[in-house]
Motif scaffolding. Structure first.
Motif, short mmCIF file in Angstrom:
data_model
loop_
_atom_site.label_atom_id
_atom_site.label_comp_id
_atom_site.label_asym_id
_atom_site.label_seq_id
_atom_site.Cartn_x
_atom_site.Cartn_y
_atom_site.Cartn_z
N LYS A 202 0.83 -1.21 0.00
CA LYS A 202 0.00 0.00 0.00
C LYS A 202 0.87 1.26 0.00
O LYS A 202 0.47 2.29 -0.57
CB LYS A 202 -0.96 0.00 1.19
N TYR A 203 2.04 1.19 0.60
CA TYR A 203 2.94 2.34 0.60
C TYR A 203 3.55 2.56 -0.78
O TYR A 203 3.77 3.69 -1.21
CB TYR A 203 4.03 2.16 1.65
N ASP A 204 3.83 1.45 -1.47
CA ASP A 204 4.32 1.57 -2.85
C ASP A 204 3.26 2.18 -3.75
O ASP A 204 3.55 3.05 -4.58
CB ASP A 204 4.72 0.19 -3.39
N VAL A 205 2.01 1.73 -3.58
CA VAL A 205 0.90 2.26 -4.37
C VAL A 205 0.74 3.75 -4.10
O VAL A 205 0.58 4.56 -5.04
CB VAL A 205 -0.41 1.52 -4.05
N LYS A 206 0.79 4.13 -2.83
CA LYS A 206 0.64 5.54 -2.46
C LYS A 206 1.75 6.39 -3.06
O LYS A 206 1.51 7.49 -3.58
CB LYS A 206 0.64 5.68 -0.94
N LYS A 207 2.97 5.87 -3.03
CA LYS A 207 4.12 6.60 -3.57
C LYS A 207 3.95 6.84 -5.06
O LYS A 207 4.20 7.95 -5.57
CB LYS A 207 5.40 5.79 -3.30
N ILE A 208 3.50 5.82 -5.78
CA ILE A 208 3.29 5.94 -7.22
C ILE A 208 2.15 6.91 -7.52
O ILE A 208 2.23 7.73 -8.44
CB ILE A 208 3.01 4.56 -7.85
N GLU A 209 1.07 6.83 -6.74
CA GLU A 209 -0.07 7.74 -6.94
C GLU A 209 0.36 9.19 -6.75
O GLU A 209 -0.09 10.08 -7.49
CB GLU A 209 -1.19 7.40 -5.96
N GLU A 210 1.22 9.42 -5.78
CA GLU A 210 1.69 10.78 -5.52
C GLU A 210 2.52 11.30 -6.68
O GLU A 210 2.44 12.49 -7.02
CB GLU A 210 2.50 10.82 -4.22
N VAL A 211 3.30 10.41 -7.30
CA VAL A 211 4.09 10.81 -8.46
C VAL A 211 3.17 11.24 -9.61
O VAL A 211 3.35 12.30 -10.22
CB VAL A 211 5.02 9.67 -8.93
N VAL A 212 2.16 10.41 -9.88
CA VAL A 212 1.22 10.71 -10.98
C VAL A 212 0.42 11.96 -10.67
O VAL A 212 0.18 12.81 -11.55
CB VAL A 212 0.30 9.50 -11.23
N TYR A 213 0.00 12.11 -9.43
CA TYR A 213 -0.77 13.30 -9.02
C TYR A 213 0.07 14.56 -9.21
O TYR A 213 -0.42 15.59 -9.71
CB TYR A 213 -1.21 13.15 -7.57
#
Length: 235
Positions: A202-213
């Motif tokens: 979930k932390y990896d997913v959050k990190k990637i989402e933040e990059v895209v955002y």
């Protein structure tokens, strides 16, 4: 045969068995050390993906050659380990195999943008893809941990891709990891180590989402993708 002679024979047989087992363990350790070193070489080769776009394809080619060498090493392991004793000695190669699963999964994603199947990984390593009660095979849990490790590496790649001006790759990483995350959520994970490793996803997913955002609010998403980034609640 008197009691003393009987006891001596029993314990002499015990010692013989212990010596044979110790000799086998040393053989397994030696093979695993050599095969593990190949995985470390592959890990080093693939680090180029984080700083050199042009070096990604050559790095995947070099990794493939190292996987072929690992295939030979696993063949030696299969020959050394009695079919009935796979689980007895599994700890010798478990973490090494998990690393190979991660490296193979990463390489195939970089080459083709797809998920490497359990069967494909087993074929590359030269082991059975079927979970067996006896015999050398690719444990499904090792495969899954390899995939989770790949997700962590892809989250790092998403960040580094932006640093070098590649704004399209993070989107592909985001889509792929989100799909994998959904797949993992279908599983009822009972292995403690695997479950804890999944919790970190979930932390990896959050990190990637933040990059895209971040790319989205800066207007850096490739044309046509600007409206398809992850939804965020602005706080």
């Amino acid at each position: 045969m008197c009691d003393n002679e009987l006891i001596n024979k029993i314990f002499s047989d015990f010692q013989k068995n212990l010596d044979q087992e110790q000799e086998l363990r040393e053989t397994i350790r030696t093979i695993c050390k050599e095969v593990d070193q190949i995985s470390r070489e592959a890990t080093t080769v693939l680090q180029v993906i984080h700083y050199n776009e042009a070096g990604i394809a050559p790095a995947c080619g070099k990794a493939r050659l190292l996987f072929e060498k690992a295939h030979d090493g696993y063949a030696r392991l299969k020959d050394a380990v009695p079919p009935t004793d796979y689980f007895k000695y599994q700890d010798h190669w478990r973490f090494m195999t998990q690393r190979y699963c991660y490296l193979i999964a990463l390489t195939i994603w970089l080459e083709k943008g797809i998920l490497a199947s359990h069967e494909t990984m087993a074929e590359i390593l030269g082991v059975s893809p079927v979970e067996l009660k006896e015999g050398f095979h690719l444990d499904i849990e090792d495969y899954l941990i390899g995939l989770l490790t790949m997700c962590s590496e892809l989250s790092r790649l998403a960040v580094n891709s932006v640093t070098r001006g590649d704004y399209e790759r993070p989107l592909r990483i985001s889509k792929f990891v989100m799909e994998l995350n959904a797949g993992f959520r279908l599983l009822n994970l009972k292995n403690d180590h695997l479950r804890k490793r999944f919790d970190a996803l979930k932390y990896d997913v959050k990190k990637i989402e933040e990059v895209v955002y971040d790319l989205s609010i800066r207007g850096l998403l490739p044309k046509g993708d600007a409206d398809h980034g992850p939804e965020h609640e602005h706080k």
